[in-house]
Design a protein around this motif. Structure first.
Motif, PDB file in Angstrom:
ATOM      1  N   LYS A  18     -33.459 -10.051 -19.359  1.00  0.00           N
ATOM      2  CA  LYS A  18     -33.273 -10.477 -17.984  1.00  0.00           C
ATOM      3  C   LYS A  18     -34.454 -10.076 -17.113  1.00  0.00           C
ATOM      4  O   LYS A  18     -35.082  -9.048 -17.308  1.00  0.00           O
ATOM      5  CB  LYS A  18     -31.985  -9.872 -17.408  1.00  0.00           C
ATOM      6  N   LYS A  19     -34.700 -10.941 -16.148  1.00  0.00           N
ATOM      7  CA  LYS A  19     -35.658 -10.639 -15.097  1.00  0.00           C
ATOM      8  C   LYS A  19     -34.883 -10.273 -13.845  1.00  0.00           C
ATOM      9  O   LYS A  19     -33.669 -10.441 -13.779  1.00  0.00           O
ATOM     10  CB  LYS A  19     -36.558 -11.846 -14.837  1.00  0.00           C
ATOM     11  N   ARG A  20     -35.606  -9.804 -12.840  1.00  0.00           N
ATOM     12  CA  ARG A  20     -34.987  -9.457 -11.567  1.00  0.00           C
ATOM     13  C   ARG A  20     -35.886  -9.922 -10.433  1.00  0.00           C
ATOM     14  O   ARG A  20     -37.101  -9.866 -10.545  1.00  0.00           O
ATOM     15  CB  ARG A  20     -34.722  -7.953 -11.474  1.00  0.00           C
TER      16      ARG A  20
ATOM     17  N   GLU B 171     -31.146  -7.487  -5.079  1.00  0.00           N
ATOM     18  CA  GLU B 171     -31.850  -7.757  -6.329  1.00  0.00           C
ATOM     19  C   GLU B 171     -30.934  -8.527  -7.271  1.00  0.00           C
ATOM     20  O   GLU B 171     -29.842  -8.065  -7.611  1.00  0.00           O
ATOM     21  CB  GLU B 171     -32.294  -6.455  -6.986  1.00  0.00           C
ATOM     22  N   ILE B 172     -31.394  -9.704  -7.700  1.00  0.00           N
ATOM     23  CA  ILE B 172     -30.590 -10.571  -8.546  1.00  0.00           C
ATOM     24  C   ILE B 172     -31.188 -10.603  -9.941  1.00  0.00           C
ATOM     25  O   ILE B 172     -32.387 -10.852 -10.123  1.00  0.00           O
ATOM     26  CB  ILE B 172     -30.517 -11.996  -7.968  1.00  0.00           C
ATOM     27  N   ALA B 173     -30.335 -10.362 -10.945  1.00  0.00           N
ATOM     28  CA  ALA B 173     -30.747 -10.440 -12.340  1.00  0.00           C
ATOM     29  C   ALA B 173     -30.523 -11.855 -12.854  1.00  0.00           C
ATOM     30  O   ALA B 173     -29.549 -12.519 -12.473  1.00  0.00           O
ATOM     31  CB  ALA B 173     -29.960  -9.443 -13.181  1.00  0.00           C
ATOM     32  N   TYR B 174     -31.408 -12.292 -13.739  1.00  0.00           N
ATOM     33  CA  TYR B 174     -31.282 -13.653 -14.260  1.00  0.00           C
ATOM     34  C   TYR B 174     -32.012 -13.788 -15.577  1.00  0.00           C
ATOM     35  O   TYR B 174     -32.944 -13.039 -15.884  1.00  0.00           O
ATOM     36  CB  TYR B 174     -31.812 -14.678 -13.251  1.00  0.00           C
TER      37      TYR B 174
ATOM     38  N   ASP C 282     -25.894  -7.657 -14.222  1.00  0.00           N
ATOM     39  CA  ASP C 282     -26.858  -6.685 -13.717  1.00  0.00           C
ATOM     40  C   ASP C 282     -27.247  -6.934 -12.267  1.00  0.00           C
ATOM     41  O   ASP C 282     -28.317  -6.509 -11.833  1.00  0.00           O
ATOM     42  CB  ASP C 282     -28.108  -6.699 -14.602  1.00  0.00           C
ATOM     43  N   SER C 283     -26.380  -7.636 -11.528  1.00  0.00           N
ATOM     44  CA  SER C 283     -26.625  -7.868 -10.094  1.00  0.00           C
ATOM     45  C   SER C 283     -25.597  -7.098  -9.275  1.00  0.00           C
ATOM     46  O   SER C 283     -24.467  -7.556  -9.092  1.00  0.00           O
ATOM     47  CB  SER C 283     -26.523  -9.367  -9.750  1.00  0.00           C
TER      48      SER C 283
END
Length: 285
Positions: free
Chosen positions: A5-7, A14-17, A62-63
């Motif tokens: 995942k990136k953030r 902060e949004i994880a994706y 993870d957000s």
């Protein structure tokens, strides 16, 4: 294989994706109790024609969310707009499931300029929120029972299997590891489980989805509706409600015997429908 995942920092936090593939951007939105992991099999199949971004909604995966943050459907839709802004995304092919579908409807209705195409699978629609079958989960959240049993749930994700059985055609084929990917982050700390309980209680009533009806009537984005016929949460009539409401809708695709989480169980059916949907868009351009 689990995608790293990136953030990204946004005005919503902060949004994880997950970010895989190349081409025009497709944005995938999951529902309650899950995260971006839901879309792994579909993304495997369409990453050759789209840059696939699958977000973890606020309070999921993870957000994280702030204690005072709006994490209702409206708040989550605002997060999607902030996410697109932070990554410089002008248009997306929006794909959503479950409560993520309600969020996607609100986002698309309020930001139609962002929507190149829309795909909705079984999800909350209009005044079918909360669906009656979801009542026990909301009641457990309101009573604080998830918090009270956090340690048990964290140690034994198999305890969720009976509840998830309503959403899967064959829950016995779902590995404990899959359940751990979904519910592990939700029960990892006392703070995170309280976020889950707040999500379940903050979603409120159906006003958030009812109020966008006039905007849905104006939504011209090419819209694909793929619906499992055996879903106890979201009956077939809601697929046709959307079909009749959204001017850009194509004929509904019915998946016989499929339930809510069919994007995981039947990824080929959804990816084939998505590929055809996107091909039609390209041909019309």
């Amino acid at each position: 294989m689990i995608a790293e995942k990136k953030r990204v920092a946004t005005s919503a936090g902060e949004i994880a994706y997950v970010d895989r593939g190349a081409g025009p951007v497709a944005l995938f939105v999951h529902g309650v109790f899950l995260n971006s992991y839901l879309w792994r099999h579909v993304i495997d199949r369409v990453a050759g024609v789209r840059r696939c971004l699958a977000v973890d909604l606020l309070s999921h995966g993870d957000s994280p969310s702030r204690p005072d943050q709006d994490i209702s459907f409206r708040g989550q839709a605002a997060m999607l707009e902030a996410f697109c802004g932070a990554l410089g995304l002008d248009e997306v092919d929006l794909v959503a499931n479950d409560s993520g579908g309600a969020i996607a409807q609100i986002f698309a209705a309020r930001h139609p300029e962002r929507i190149r195409t829309l795909t909705l699978t079984n999800c909350d629609v209009h005044d079918n929120y909360p669906p009656p079958a979801f009542g026990p989960a909301r009641a457990a959240a309101a009573a604080g029972r998830f918090s009270a049993r956090r340690a048990e749930y964290s140690a034994n994700v198999g305890m969720f299997r009976p509840g998830f059985a309503l959403a899967y055609e064959d829950v016995d084929r779902v590995a404990d590891e899959t359940l751990r990917h979904y519910v592990g982050p939700l029960f990892s700390t006392p703070e995170r489980v309280r976020e889950l309980e707040r999500w379940l209680s903050s979603s409120g009533d159906c006003s958030q989805t009812v109020e966008i009806e006039p905007l849905l009537r104006q939504l011209r984005a090419p819209t694909l509706i793929v619906w499992g016929t055996a879903d106890p949460f979201f009956p077939m009539k809601w697929a046709y409600w959307l079909r009749n409401m959204i001017p850009g809708s194509r004929p509904v695709i019915e998946l016989q015997g499929a339930k809510l989480f069919f994007p995981e169980e039947r990824p080929g059916a959804l990816s084939d429908a998505l590929s055809e949907h996107w091909r039609c868009l390209k041909a019309a351009a």
